[in-house]
Design a protein around this motif. Structure first.
Motif, PDB file in Angstrom:
ATOM      1  N   PRO A  30      47.439   1.070  27.889  1.00 49.57           N
ATOM      2  CA  PRO A  30      46.393   1.115  28.910  1.00 49.57           C
ATOM      3  C   PRO A  30      46.989   1.041  30.317  1.00 49.57           C
ATOM      4  CG  PRO A  30      46.540  -1.091  28.014  1.00 49.57           C
ATOM      5  CD  PRO A  30      47.489  -0.259  27.212  1.00 49.57           C
ATOM      6  N   TYR A  31      46.212   1.505  31.290  1.00 52.63           N
ATOM      7  CA  TYR A  31      46.684   1.573  32.660  1.00 52.63           C
ATOM      8  C   TYR A  31      46.022   0.505  33.521  1.00 52.63           C
ATOM      9  CZ  TYR A  31      48.310   6.111  31.031  1.00 52.63           C
ATOM     10  OH  TYR A  31      48.929   7.100  30.322  1.00 52.63           O
ATOM     11  N   SER A  32      46.744   0.066  34.538  1.00 56.90           N
ATOM     12  CA  SER A  32      46.199  -0.880  35.517  1.00 56.90           C
ATOM     13  C   SER A  32      46.900  -0.640  36.844  1.00 56.90           C
ATOM     14  CB  SER A  32      46.417  -2.325  35.069  1.00 56.90           C
ATOM     15  OG  SER A  32      47.799  -2.667  35.124  1.00 56.90           O
ATOM     16  N   PHE A  33      46.311  -1.144  37.926  1.00 62.30           N
ATOM     17  CA  PHE A  33      46.948  -0.988  39.237  1.00 62.30           C
ATOM     18  C   PHE A  33      48.281  -1.731  39.277  1.00 62.30           C
ATOM     19  CE2 PHE A  33      42.382  -0.445  40.200  1.00 62.30           C
ATOM     20  CZ  PHE A  33      42.435   0.853  40.674  1.00 62.30           C
ATOM     21  N   GLU A  34      48.331  -2.890  38.654  1.00 62.31           N
ATOM     22  CA  GLU A  34      49.592  -3.630  38.634  1.00 62.31           C
ATOM     23  C   GLU A  34      50.657  -2.883  37.829  1.00 62.31           C
ATOM     24  OE1 GLU A  34      51.546  -7.908  37.267  1.00 62.31           O
ATOM     25  OE2 GLU A  34      49.387  -7.776  37.664  1.00 62.31           O
ATOM     26  N   LYS A  35      50.252  -2.283  36.727  1.00 59.62           N
ATOM     27  CA  LYS A  35      51.209  -1.521  35.926  1.00 59.62           C
ATOM     28  C   LYS A  35      51.759  -0.345  36.723  1.00 59.62           C
ATOM     29  CE  LYS A  35      51.665   0.255  31.221  1.00 59.62           C
ATOM     30  NZ  LYS A  35      50.950   0.429  29.936  1.00 59.62           N
ATOM     31  N   HIS A  36      50.885   0.348  37.448  1.00 54.61           N
ATOM     32  CA  HIS A  36      51.337   1.439  38.312  1.00 54.61           C
ATOM     33  C   HIS A  36      52.319   0.911  39.360  1.00 54.61           C
ATOM     34  CE1 HIS A  36      48.834   4.273  36.416  1.00 54.61           C
ATOM     35  NE2 HIS A  36      47.763   4.202  37.190  1.00 54.61           N
ATOM     36  N   ALA A  37      51.975  -0.228  39.976  1.00 52.28           N
ATOM     37  CA  ALA A  37      52.811  -0.783  41.039  1.00 52.28           C
ATOM     38  C   ALA A  37      54.188  -1.170  40.507  1.00 52.28           C
ATOM     39  CB  ALA A  37      52.123  -1.989  41.664  1.00 52.28           C
ATOM     40  N   ARG A  38      54.236  -1.757  39.324  1.00 52.86           N
ATOM     41  CA  ARG A  38      55.525  -2.168  38.754  1.00 52.86           C
ATOM     42  C   ARG A  38      56.355  -0.954  38.343  1.00 52.86           C
ATOM     43  NH1 ARG A  38      56.097  -7.427  38.511  1.00 52.86           N
ATOM     44  NH2 ARG A  38      54.271  -8.788  38.447  1.00 52.86           N
ATOM     45  N   HIS A  39      55.695   0.115  37.931  1.00 54.96           N
ATOM     46  CA  HIS A  39      56.399   1.365  37.624  1.00 54.96           C
ATOM     47  C   HIS A  39      57.082   1.898  38.882  1.00 54.96           C
ATOM     48  CE1 HIS A  39      57.059   5.482  36.096  1.00 54.96           C
ATOM     49  NE2 HIS A  39      56.547   5.886  37.240  1.00 54.96           N
ATOM     50  N   VAL A  40      56.346   1.887  39.995  1.00 54.93           N
ATOM     51  CA  VAL A  40      56.900   2.369  41.259  1.00 54.93           C
ATOM     52  C   VAL A  40      58.031   1.462  41.728  1.00 54.93           C
ATOM     53  CG1 VAL A  40      56.386   2.712  43.700  1.00 54.93           C
ATOM     54  CG2 VAL A  40      54.775   3.527  41.975  1.00 54.93           C
ATOM     55  N   LEU A  41      57.839   0.157  41.601  1.00 48.70           N
ATOM     56  CA  LEU A  41      58.848  -0.800  42.049  1.00 48.70           C
ATOM     57  C   LEU A  41      60.194  -0.539  41.384  1.00 48.70           C
ATOM     58  CD1 LEU A  41      59.609  -3.363  43.604  1.00 48.70           C
ATOM     59  CD2 LEU A  41      58.743  -4.687  41.655  1.00 48.70           C
ATOM     60  N   ALA A  42      60.169  -0.181  40.110  1.00 45.61           N
ATOM     61  CA  ALA A  42      61.409   0.072  39.375  1.00 45.61           C
ATOM     62  C   ALA A  42      62.142   1.306  39.895  1.00 45.61           C
ATOM     63  CB  ALA A  42      61.106   0.240  37.893  1.00 45.61           C
ATOM     64  N   LEU A  43      61.444   2.165  40.626  1.00 50.27           N
ATOM     65  CA  LEU A  43      62.051   3.393  41.138  1.00 50.27           C
ATOM     66  C   LEU A  43      62.570   3.258  42.565  1.00 50.27           C
ATOM     67  CD1 LEU A  43      59.300   5.920  39.926  1.00 50.27           C
ATOM     68  CD2 LEU A  43      61.424   5.307  38.752  1.00 50.27           C
ATOM     69  N   LEU A  44      62.211   2.165  43.237  1.00 46.02           N
ATOM     70  CA  LEU A  44      62.517   2.020  44.654  1.00 46.02           C
ATOM     71  C   LEU A  44      63.959   1.576  44.895  1.00 46.02           C
ATOM     72  CD1 LEU A  44      59.324   0.240  46.055  1.00 46.02           C
ATOM     73  CD2 LEU A  44      59.968   2.648  46.294  1.00 46.02           C
ATOM     74  N   PRO A  45      64.516   1.972  46.043  1.00 49.56           N
ATOM     75  CA  PRO A  45      65.822   1.435  46.438  1.00 49.56           C
ATOM     76  C   PRO A  45      65.655  -0.031  46.831  1.00 49.56           C
ATOM     77  CG  PRO A  45      64.864   2.734  48.211  1.00 49.56           C
ATOM     78  CD  PRO A  45      63.971   2.935  47.017  1.00 49.56           C
ATOM     79  N   ASP A  46      66.766  -0.690  47.104  1.00 50.55           N
ATOM     80  CA  ASP A  46      66.723  -2.118  47.408  1.00 50.55           C
ATOM     81  C   ASP A  46      66.078  -2.429  48.752  1.00 50.55           C
ATOM     82  OD1 ASP A  46      67.927  -2.763  45.024  1.00 50.55           O
ATOM     83  OD2 ASP A  46      69.961  -2.757  45.846  1.00 50.55           O
ATOM     84  N   GLY A  70      58.326  12.567  51.678  1.00 51.94           N
ATOM     85  CA  GLY A  70      59.167  11.408  51.402  1.00 51.94           C
ATOM     86  C   GLY A  70      59.246  11.222  49.903  1.00 51.94           C
ATOM     87  N   PHE A  71      59.542  10.018  49.450  1.00 52.28           N
ATOM     88  CA  PHE A  71      59.614   9.740  48.021  1.00 52.28           C
ATOM     89  C   PHE A  71      58.187   9.662  47.474  1.00 52.28           C
ATOM     90  CE2 PHE A  71      60.309   6.417  44.574  1.00 52.28           C
ATOM     91  CZ  PHE A  71      60.716   7.360  43.644  1.00 52.28           C
ATOM     92  N   SER A  72      57.836  10.581  46.578  1.00 51.40           N
ATOM     93  CA  SER A  72      56.451  10.667  46.096  1.00 51.40           C
ATOM     94  C   SER A  72      56.432  10.865  44.578  1.00 51.40           C
ATOM     95  CB  SER A  72      55.718  11.824  46.789  1.00 51.40           C
ATOM     96  OG  SER A  72      56.449  13.040  46.643  1.00 51.40           O
TER      97      SER A  72
END
Length: 237
Positions: free
Chosen positions: A52-68, A36-38
């Motif tokens: 610096p990295y954080s779980f929230e930063k990772h999550a927001r990065h992914v969110l920007a790539l997701l469809p609606d 799937g989308f990975s």
């Protein structure tokens, strides 16, 4: 709950076109084999370094790539924490979470070691073979993925003067998390799972968080590499 037997990759129980797969620390999105989308998470593979990295930063990065539309999210190890973080941030966008092989208990020594790793500069290796060996060790894929695999190609870089991992060492400093709070705040169905032989987390530790936690028979920490079909079958439907 336990599930046994190994099978080939299957889409049983999952609409892979609407499923997001998140890799663990040190790995790359390629490890999901196109299920799937990975995407690669920040500081890994083809994704940029952005410490610096954080779980929230990772999550927001992914969110920007997701469809609606909303998606099911399957995350391995660190990716499982990112999946739960994403669900807490935007519950309307996440239908369910499968968190696989998340280490939920840490000793003081393990925490100290994790904090020391980001201080180390990226190591340069003289050959691809040496870099590949290091990548497979760091990602936990040694013995599961051959050095010539496309997963390895996605995890190492030819610098011209040598080879190095594509991973930013500072990703090891992603920080601590409260697994119980993440599960409670997810706002969607959550499946906590592990391979029966996973040395990173015990069934008792997951069962303390969720009564119907899953242990998959005959599989280890990288259960998704050993039997992708068994993981896809965990996605709630």
């Amino acid at each position: 709950m336990a599930s046994g037997g190994r099978s080939g990759p299957s889409t049983r129980g999952a609409d892979v076109m609407s499923t997001l797969f998140l890799h663990g620390l040190g790995a790359v999105g390629e490890v999901w084999r196109g299920a799937g989308f990975s995407p690669d998470l920040p500081g890994h593979g083809s994704a940029g370094w952005d410490a610096p990295y954080s779980f929230e930063k990772h999550a927001r990065h992914v969110l920007a790539l997701l469809p609606d539309e909303s998606v099911d999210v399957v995350g391995h190890s660190m990716g499982g924490v990112v999946a739960l973080t994403l669900a807490g941030l935007v519950p309307q966008r996440v239908r369910s979470v499968v968190a696989l092989g998340v280490k939920v208990a840490w000793t003081p020594e393990e925490l100290d070691f994790a904090q020391a790793l980001p201080q180390r500069p990226p190591k340069v290796f003289a050959s691809r073979a040496e870099a590949a060996e290091r990548f497979l060790k760091v990602s936990g894929l040694a013995g599961l993925v051959p050095a010539e695999d496309a997963v390895v190609d996605a995890g190492i870089v030819d610098r011209g003067d040598g080879w190095s991992l594509a991973q930013d060492p500072r990703t090891f400093g992603v920080g601590a998390f409260d697994m119980r709070a993440l599960v409670g705040d997810a706002g969607c169905p959550v499946v906590l799972a592990r391979g029966e032989h996973d040395g990173m987390v015990t069934h008792a530790q997951l069962a303390d968080l969720q009564d119907d936690a899953v242990s998959l028979a005959a599989l280890g920490h990288n259960a998704h590499v050993e039997d992708l079909g068994a993981i896809l079958a965990l996605i709630p439907r």
